[in-house]
Scaffold this motif. Structure first.
Motif, PDB file in Angstrom:
ATOM      1  N   UNK A 142      18.839  15.823 111.896  1.00 42.53           N
ATOM      2  CA  UNK A 142      18.021  15.840 110.680  1.00 42.53           C
ATOM      3  C   UNK A 142      16.513  15.944 110.960  1.00 42.53           C
ATOM      4  N   UNK A 143      16.142  16.000 112.239  1.00 39.54           N
ATOM      5  CA  UNK A 143      14.717  16.155 112.571  1.00 39.54           C
ATOM      6  C   UNK A 143      14.155  17.475 112.046  1.00 39.54           C
ATOM      7  N   UNK A 144      14.844  18.613 112.272  1.00 39.89           N
ATOM      8  CA  UNK A 144      14.267  19.892 111.802  1.00 39.89           C
ATOM      9  C   UNK A 144      14.068  19.946 110.289  1.00 39.89           C
ATOM     10  N   UNK A 145      15.033  19.436 109.514  1.00 40.28           N
ATOM     11  CA  UNK A 145      14.936  19.560 108.062  1.00 40.28           C
ATOM     12  C   UNK A 145      13.833  18.667 107.514  1.00 40.28           C
ATOM     13  N   UNK A 146      13.674  17.470 108.073  1.00 43.03           N
ATOM     14  CA  UNK A 146      12.611  16.576 107.598  1.00 43.03           C
ATOM     15  C   UNK A 146      11.243  17.142 107.932  1.00 43.03           C
ATOM     16  N   UNK A 147      11.075  17.656 109.154  1.00 46.74           N
ATOM     17  CA  UNK A 147       9.791  18.249 109.545  1.00 46.74           C
ATOM     18  C   UNK A 147       9.492  19.495 108.709  1.00 46.74           C
ATOM     19  N   UNK A 148      10.509  20.308 108.459  1.00 48.47           N
ATOM     20  CA  UNK A 148      10.307  21.539 107.692  1.00 48.47           C
ATOM     21  C   UNK A 148       9.937  21.241 106.245  1.00 48.47           C
ATOM     22  N   UNK A 149      10.637  20.307 105.626  1.00 58.45           N
ATOM     23  CA  UNK A 149      10.357  19.973 104.227  1.00 58.45           C
ATOM     24  C   UNK A 149       8.965  19.373 104.069  1.00 58.45           C
ATOM     25  N   UNK A 150       8.602  18.475 104.977  1.00 57.32           N
ATOM     26  CA  UNK A 150       7.273  17.877 104.916  1.00 57.32           C
ATOM     27  C   UNK A 150       6.192  18.936 105.119  1.00 57.32           C
ATOM     28  N   UNK A 151       6.417  19.830 106.072  1.00 58.94           N
ATOM     29  CA  UNK A 151       5.445  20.890 106.323  1.00 58.94           C
ATOM     30  C   UNK A 151       5.274  21.819 105.140  1.00 58.94           C
ATOM     31  N   UNK A 152       6.387  22.194 104.519  1.00 62.71           N
ATOM     32  CA  UNK A 152       6.321  23.102 103.369  1.00 62.71           C
ATOM     33  C   UNK A 152       5.590  22.476 102.187  1.00 62.71           C
ATOM     34  N   UNK A 153       5.906  21.217 101.887  1.00 60.39           N
ATOM     35  CA  UNK A 153       5.250  20.548 100.767  1.00 60.39           C
ATOM     36  C   UNK A 153       3.762  20.372 101.040  1.00 60.39           C
ATOM     37  N   UNK A 154       3.410  20.025 102.270  1.00 59.09           N
ATOM     38  CA  UNK A 154       2.002  19.861 102.617  1.00 59.09           C
ATOM     39  C   UNK A 154       1.216  21.144 102.453  1.00 59.09           C
ATOM     40  N   UNK A 155       1.792  22.247 102.906  1.00 59.39           N
ATOM     41  CA  UNK A 155       1.117  23.541 102.775  1.00 59.39           C
ATOM     42  C   UNK A 155       1.023  23.950 101.306  1.00 59.39           C
ATOM     43  N   UNK A 156       2.077  23.654 100.518  1.00 59.94           N
ATOM     44  CA  UNK A 156       2.020  23.948  99.077  1.00 59.94           C
ATOM     45  C   UNK A 156       0.856  23.215  98.414  1.00 59.94           C
TER      46      UNK A 156
END
Length: 449
Positions: free
Chosen positions: A315-329
């Motif tokens: 679950x490391x990739x999905x948590x990092x990806x979701x956090x990154x996407x929301x931050x950039x948004x």
């Protein structure tokens, strides 16, 4: 487009430069400039050399900054002076400012004294200021004059001034006291005094104002031209809507490029200098590299716990990806808000609270989804709880960071677009890992029992 390019290349290869010049003279300058962008640097220079002065003058202002530099490189000073002499003062100044000092000095010496003085006067202003984009060509009229005299003033300056939208009305001290739209002047009685039909001027621009602030004012007041005045309100020049449109386009391109961590220059797309392009892009890639190494260190630091709970790795990739996407948004929304004047330091707190509320909703939805998947996948309720809490917390924290980072950069007088992309994404990766491993540590004994 391709047929036009083939025709141009064929005429260059066969030396039919007269035919090329004649064809170019019949084309719209923007179409020819667009076609030239697809040619090699040498082909661009060859085409430009073949153009007559009038066509060259119209085409050069339509070219990108990079292509303009290429076609002007090595151009004979006499031809360059002919081109500059035909341009409006603001565009002539832009070209002179891009030339090497010796070449610029030589071209200025070949202009007539009035044009040379105008360009020298504009060169003292920063290129990103109102003074750097204003035109000195305009039509002004005294408030005591009549409508027929105003029309005669337009006739006198018809060859010098392009795109007359408004006449600027002055008092006896050359201070701007109003403006007169061309449509209103045409309908007025010839003997009517200007003071009786003029309108209040809604917008005055100072020469040292930033061009982005000028664009915001044009948007707010919905004007097509505005006077540039000195501290005493005396008329210095004008800025027109076409200048503002170019500013908005340039600023948008620059912001998008900086959000990707690269320069906003045309060279990024057109230059064939690989080393230069690498130097422009490497600094922000090194920021990502540093962030990736920190993330790797965190994984190594928690290796002992991961050895007994390998299911956490999934679950490391999905948590990092979701956090990154929301931050950039969030960062993109704030950067764009600053760029168009919808967000400022006065309402940033309200924007932050709104983003937190939105992030909590998205975090709960995504956290419940990820937690449910984790539970049914590994049949471990505590894993579902950890993943759900970590997802919700990481998304919320990323949204806060994505909102505050551009505001902090703005407060430090640094372009907030720099805070998006690499900076926010890298920090969110690290923060996401810390949150995930922190929550995992709290529930570790329950996870592995």
């Amino acid at each position: 487009m391709q047929n036009l390019l083939n025709t141009i290349k064929d005429q260059l290869e066969t030396g039919k430069l007269n035919e090329l010049s004649a064809m170019a003279a019949d084309m719209h300058p923007a179409d020819l400039a667009h076609a030239m962008e697809s040619l090699t640097d040498q082909e661009k220079r060859d085409v430009f050399q073949a153009l007559d002065p009038k066509t060259a003058t119209e085409v050069v202002v339509e070219l990108s900054e990079y292509s303009r530099d290429q076609v002007l490189e090595g151009l004979h000073p006499n031809k360059l002076a002919e081109i500059v002499d035909e341009l409006p003062s603001d565009e002539a100044t832009d070209i002179i400012a891009e030339l090497p000092t010796d070449q610029a000095r030589e071209v200025l010496s070949r202009l007539d004294e009035e044009d040379s003085d105008e360009v020298r006067a504009l060169l003292i202003y920063d290129e990103d200021s109102a003074g750097g984009i204003m035109q000195l060509e305009l039509v002004s009229i005294l408030e005591s004059q009549t409508a027929s005299e105003a029309i005669e003033a337009i006739r006198i300056k018809r060859e010098e001034v392009e795109d007359i939208h408004n006449l600027f009305v002055l008092d006896n001290q050359s201070r701007v006291v109003g403006m007169l739209p061309l449509s209103k002047l045409i309908l007025a009685d010839p003997l009517t005094r200007i003071r009786d039909i003029m309108e209040p001027c809604p917008l005055f621009i100072q020469a040292d104002e930033d061009q982005e602030a000028v664009a915001h004012k044009f948007r707010r007041y919905d004007v097509v031209s505005a006077p540039v005045v000195d501290a005493k309100g005396r008329l210095m020049g004008r800025i027109t809507i076409d200048d503002v449109m170019e500013i908005m386009q340039d600023e948008a391109q620059e912001d998008i490029a900086r959000m990707a961590g690269i320069s906003g220059e045309d060279e990024m797309f057109l230059s064939r200098d690989s080393f230069k392009m690498s130097r422009m892009r490497l600094p922000w890639l090194l920021v990502n590299l540093g962030g990736g190494l920190v993330s790797g260190w965190l994984l190594w630091h928690f290796k002992m716990r991961l050895a007994d709970a390998l299911f956490l790795l999934a679950f490391i990739p999905v948590i990092m990806a979701m956090a990154g996407n929301v931050g950039v948004q969030s960062a993109t929304i704030v950067v764009r808000g600053f760029a168009v004047g919808q967000i400022n330091m006065d309402n940033i707190r309200a924007i932050l609270f709104k983003e937190i509320r939105v992030a909590l909703i998205m975090g709960v939805v995504c956290g419940l989804t990820a937690g449910t998947v984790a539970f049914f996948w590994h049949h471990n309720p505590y894993l579902g709880l950890v993943v759900g809490l970590a997802m919700t917390s990481a998304i919320s924290a990323a949204s806060i960071l994505g909102t505050l980072a551009p505001a902090l950069f703005k407060l430090l007088n640094v372009d907030p677009a720099i805070s998006s992309g690499p900076v926010v994404a890298t920090l969110n990766d690290i923060m996401g890992l810390l949150i995930y491993f922190g929550i995992s540590t709290i529930f570790y004994t329950l996870l592995v029992q």
